[in-house]
Write an enzyme that holds these catalytic residues in place. Structure first.
Site, mmCIF file in Angstrom:
data_model
loop_
_atom_site.group_PDB
_atom_site.id
_atom_site.type_symbol
_atom_site.label_atom_id
_atom_site.label_comp_id
_atom_site.label_asym_id
_atom_site.label_seq_id
_atom_site.Cartn_x
_atom_site.Cartn_y
_atom_site.Cartn_z
ATOM 1 N N ALA A 144 -4.006 2.569 -1.376
ATOM 2 C CA ALA A 144 -4.382 3.696 -2.182
ATOM 3 C C ALA A 144 -2.484 3.925 -2.408
ATOM 4 C CB ALA A 144 -4.221 5.165 -1.153
ATOM 5 N N TYR A 145 -1.285 3.780 -1.720
ATOM 6 C CA TYR A 145 -0.126 3.549 -2.206
ATOM 7 C C TYR A 145 0.189 2.553 -3.391
ATOM 8 C CZ TYR A 145 4.420 3.726 -2.592
ATOM 9 O OH TYR A 145 5.904 3.752 -2.789
#
Length: 250
Positions: free
Chosen positions: A156-157
């Site tokens: 996600a990051y």
């Protein structure tokens, strides 16, 4: 360690998201020290108040950057308090869960994108009209080397920071003839409170990818951001600047 260029930001004003700690705080302190005025935006009201007093911020807003209405209202308030908005430093961000993509919790995925991508989009959307009205602006969106290379167990990051890079490139090209410059910074891991969101093993993995063999220091990225936010950065837009100890060179 830091070098202060006296009055480089004299008469200039800046909005800084995530301004209560880490890179946002370091950049804010330097802009104030170099003659500018800052509006600090952060989710954490107590830390925000303490930082504002410490560095001499002119204005603060406690908000969640994933709330578009709150961001729009904050931009209006900052413009009124500062008299204009010359600079945006969009540094608010979170890491999210540490997990493989196929095991990643959906709620954490959504929250990472709400803060790291939507928050940057809302902030840019809110302040650019003020910059266009004045015919001048500098935007620095904080991305990451993870957005270029991807880190395992940080899907996600990594994906969110890749989105920030793409958004910044589009924005910079849109504004290229309008006096408003937009660039991104892509740091490798540096000493910051955000590391508290990660297990030590993840931090060691990222440190091991850096050819210089150490984590960055916040003043190193703050120095780059302040160049990008200054009038000196006049012929580079829609670009990314690395502070990665040699990890990324493209």
């Amino acid at each position: 360690m830091s070098t202060v260029f006296t009055n480089r930001f004299s008469g200039r004003t800046a909005v800084i998201t995530g301004g209560a700690s880490g890179l946002g705080k370091a950049v804010a302190a330097r802009i104030v020290a170099e003659g500018g005025k800052v509006s600090l935006w952060d989710l954490h009201a107590e830390a925000l108040a303490a930082t504002a007093e410490e560095i001499g911020a002119s204005h603060t807003v406690a908000l969640d950057v994933s709330d578009e209405a709150a961001v729009l209202a904050a931009a209006q308030a900052a413009n009124a308090a500062l008299g204009r908005i010359d600079i945006l430093i969009a540094s608010a961000g979170i890491t999210g869960a540490t997990a493989t993509v196929y095991e990643y919790p959906t709620d954490s995925w959504k929250r990472v994108f709400d803060i790291n991508v939507n928050g940057v989009f809302y902030s840019c959307k809110a302040v650019v009209p003020f910059m266009l009205a004045n015919g001048y602006g500098r935007i620095v969106n904080v991305a990451s080397v993870a957005g270029k290379e991807g880190n395992p167990n940080a899907g996600a990051y990594s994906a969110s920071k890749a989105a920030v890079i793409g958004l910044t490139k589009s924005l910079g090209k849109e504004l290229a003839t309008k006096g408003v410059i937009a660039n991104g910074i892509t740091p490798a891991t540096f000493e910051s409170p955000i590391l508290e969101q990660l297990p030590p093993s993840q931090v060691e993995y990222m440190k091991g990818k850096i050819p210089m063999g150490r984590l960055g220091e916040v003043h190193e990225s703050a120095a780059m951001v302040c160049f990008m936010a200054s009038e000196e950065c006049s012929f580079t837009t829609a670009a990314t600047f690395d502070t990665s100890g040699g990890r990324t060179t493209f």
